[in-house]
Design a protein around this motif. Sequence first.
Motif, mmCIF file in Angstrom:
data_model
loop_
_atom_site.group_PDB
_atom_site.id
_atom_site.type_symbol
_atom_site.label_atom_id
_atom_site.label_comp_id
_atom_site.label_asym_id
_atom_site.label_seq_id
_atom_site.Cartn_x
_atom_site.Cartn_y
_atom_site.Cartn_z
ATOM 1 N N HIS A 53 -26.804 11.110 21.151
ATOM 2 C CA HIS A 53 -25.455 10.924 21.699
ATOM 3 C C HIS A 53 -25.393 11.240 23.188
ATOM 4 C CE1 HIS A 53 -23.444 9.880 17.983
ATOM 5 N NE2 HIS A 53 -24.115 10.841 17.379
ATOM 6 N N THR A 54 -26.553 11.283 23.832
ATOM 7 C CA THR A 54 -26.581 11.442 25.286
ATOM 8 C C THR A 54 -25.858 10.270 25.945
ATOM 9 O OG1 THR A 54 -28.725 12.529 25.119
ATOM 10 C CG2 THR A 54 -28.107 11.693 27.289
ATOM 11 N N ASP A 55 -25.140 10.536 27.015
ATOM 12 C CA ASP A 55 -24.461 9.475 27.759
ATOM 13 C C ASP A 55 -25.511 8.493 28.282
ATOM 14 O OD1 ASP A 55 -22.855 7.897 29.354
ATOM 15 O OD2 ASP A 55 -22.688 9.365 30.955
ATOM 16 N N PRO A 56 -25.455 7.212 27.880
ATOM 17 C CA PRO A 56 -26.482 6.257 28.305
ATOM 18 C C PRO A 56 -26.586 6.106 29.815
ATOM 19 C CG PRO A 56 -25.145 5.349 26.536
ATOM 20 C CD PRO A 56 -24.465 6.605 26.993
ATOM 21 N N ALA A 57 -25.436 6.122 30.507
ATOM 22 C CA ALA A 57 -25.462 5.972 31.959
ATOM 23 C C ALA A 57 -26.169 7.159 32.603
ATOM 24 C CB ALA A 57 -24.045 5.838 32.505
ATOM 25 N N GLU A 58 -25.905 8.364 32.106
ATOM 26 C CA GLU A 58 -26.544 9.553 32.659
ATOM 27 C C GLU A 58 -28.049 9.521 32.423
ATOM 28 O OE1 GLU A 58 -27.358 12.757 34.671
ATOM 29 O OE2 GLU A 58 -25.328 11.888 34.596
ATOM 30 N N ALA A 59 -28.458 9.153 31.213
ATOM 31 C CA ALA A 59 -29.888 9.085 30.904
ATOM 32 C C ALA A 59 -30.577 8.021 31.745
ATOM 33 C CB ALA A 59 -30.079 8.794 29.418
ATOM 34 N N LEU A 60 -29.937 6.872 31.874
ATOM 35 C CA LEU A 60 -30.505 5.785 32.676
ATOM 36 C C LEU A 60 -30.595 6.187 34.143
ATOM 37 C CD1 LEU A 60 -31.483 2.821 32.599
ATOM 38 C CD2 LEU A 60 -29.099 2.130 33.000
ATOM 39 N N GLY A 61 -29.556 6.850 34.632
ATOM 40 C CA GLY A 61 -29.566 7.294 36.026
ATOM 41 C C GLY A 61 -30.663 8.304 36.293
ATOM 42 N N ALA A 62 -30.851 9.254 35.389
ATOM 43 C CA ALA A 62 -31.872 10.294 35.577
ATOM 44 C C ALA A 62 -33.270 9.690 35.604
ATOM 45 C CB ALA A 62 -31.757 11.339 34.473
ATOM 46 N N ILE A 63 -33.553 8.763 34.685
ATOM 47 C CA ILE A 63 -34.875 8.128 34.642
ATOM 48 C C ILE A 63 -35.108 7.284 35.886
ATOM 49 C CG2 ILE A 63 -36.243 6.379 33.419
ATOM 50 C CD1 ILE A 63 -34.876 7.407 30.828
ATOM 51 N N THR A 64 -34.083 6.563 36.311
ATOM 52 C CA THR A 64 -34.223 5.718 37.498
ATOM 53 C C THR A 64 -34.464 6.563 38.743
ATOM 54 O OG1 THR A 64 -32.700 4.123 36.488
ATOM 55 C CG2 THR A 64 -33.161 3.857 38.824
ATOM 56 N N HIS A 87 -37.818 6.361 26.840
ATOM 57 C CA HIS A 87 -36.984 5.577 25.941
ATOM 58 C C HIS A 87 -35.585 6.173 25.883
ATOM 59 C CE1 HIS A 87 -37.484 8.660 22.766
ATOM 60 N NE2 HIS A 87 -38.739 8.713 23.173
ATOM 61 N N ILE A 88 -34.607 5.298 25.690
ATOM 62 C CA ILE A 88 -33.208 5.712 25.530
ATOM 63 C C ILE A 88 -32.703 5.092 24.236
ATOM 64 C CG2 ILE A 88 -30.889 5.712 26.502
ATOM 65 C CD1 ILE A 88 -32.051 5.306 29.249
ATOM 66 N N ASP A 89 -32.583 5.895 23.210
ATOM 67 C CA ASP A 89 -32.146 5.379 21.917
ATOM 68 C C ASP A 89 -30.654 5.077 21.882
ATOM 69 O OD1 ASP A 89 -34.671 5.413 20.831
ATOM 70 O OD2 ASP A 89 -34.481 7.452 20.058
ATOM 71 N N THR A 90 -29.888 5.689 22.776
ATOM 72 C CA THR A 90 -28.440 5.463 22.758
ATOM 73 C C THR A 90 -28.070 4.047 23.161
ATOM 74 O OG1 THR A 90 -28.396 6.448 24.966
ATOM 75 C CG2 THR A 90 -27.748 7.850 23.134
ATOM 76 N N LEU A 91 -29.006 3.291 23.725
ATOM 77 C CA LEU A 91 -28.712 1.923 24.118
ATOM 78 C C LEU A 91 -28.868 0.930 22.966
ATOM 79 C CD1 LEU A 91 -30.345 1.719 27.659
ATOM 80 C CD2 LEU A 91 -27.920 1.524 27.121
#
Length: 452
Positions: A217-228, A389-393
Amino acid sequence: MLTLKSLGAAGTVTGSKHLLSNGRHNVLIDCGLFQGLKNLRELNWESLSIPARDIDAVILTHAHLDHSGYLPRLVKEGFRGKIYSTAATRDVAELILKDSGHLQEKDADFLNRHKLTKHAPALALYTARDAEIALGHFSTADFDQTITILDDLRFRFRHAGHILGAANVQIDWGGKRIVFSGDIGRYNHPLMPDPVSVKEADYVVVESTYGNRLHDHTDPAEALGAITEKTIKRGGTLVIPSFAVGRAQELLYYFWKLKQAGRLGSVPIFLDSPMAIDATTLMSRHMQDHKLSPDDAREAYKIARYTEEVEDSKAINNNPYPKVVISASGMATGGRILHHLKNYAPDMKNTILLAGFQAAGTRGRALREGAKELKIHGMWVPVNAEVAHIDTLSGHADANELIRWLSGFKHPPRKTFIVHGEPDASEGLRIRIGRELGWDSIVPRQDQEFKL
């Protein structure tokens, strides 16, 4: 008497084909390609247990290849009926089926030119022209519209979320009601509508892609931003294998939100997939089938640089600067993403981001399981890049969301058939359905027939 037989997606997560028969007529619900493991892919070349000419109609829940990709082959083998879908599904299927035929022609040509085939010659399962012929069989229906075919079969599409145009389908035939879930999407998704529940059914056929798993349930935008940001900071490129329909548009939406928040600076974002570009355009054509306003859709999809031509795609790999590359296919089974993986996987500065389900036997699954090399175009490519990987997406409902959708039925169906899942996922969902809902459910075997 009605019978149900799964010709695909029984004990596996791919190749969805479910046959309903009343002794006089035969209707196929979905008509997908088998993908992933070689022994599954080889099933695409085998004849169905029923001749294609004996199938009177196909009802299509959505356009993903594992649900629609066998249609050109079905028509090629003698199917002459109509293919029923929502309007958006028909438009998305046009992109996916033509692209599939084109890629199969290219793959066969590559194998023949480089003498990498055991067959003489290697053949395409079907061509782009075969896909065009199949598209001529489509007939569209609105959501929540009751359609009558074959004298007494009535069906109705309801929103399933998942991707543009996706539906679950209610079929009333011979005094019985059968509901096919299709692929159920997420609740509270930023782009797609919530899955609509059905109140009554005698039988339910439900997918189980994530039948034994819960999404993070991690915020997808936050996870994507951190990885980027982590990748860009070390001077690397973020490579994202993406499904061209659904996932690519969702990724662009989140990158737009990140840019709005003042993150990522001027790092360029490339959408390198002609099909994903066309699918993004379809979002504006079918505004009623998603949540974005016209203004937000226009702004969100301006965030990327679109590369349609092959030379522009090659130029991305000649660009040494940090960037984001989104390219199909989502499980790295083919397409332009393979060239990007060959270029970026060997360098530890880069990141490969897996943003969705990875079926067994795919390069995406191999990466998810820690593979240190990938076989691409006959060569072994080292994987030194970080793999994230981001499972929330995921566009699929998780186990709790599947139970939530099933809980919408007012009364237990006579039987629930659990399909479209790997064995542990399907069995996990079967156990939960019995424990929490008290329903009688079963995981069908391939070609197992049930009397309804």
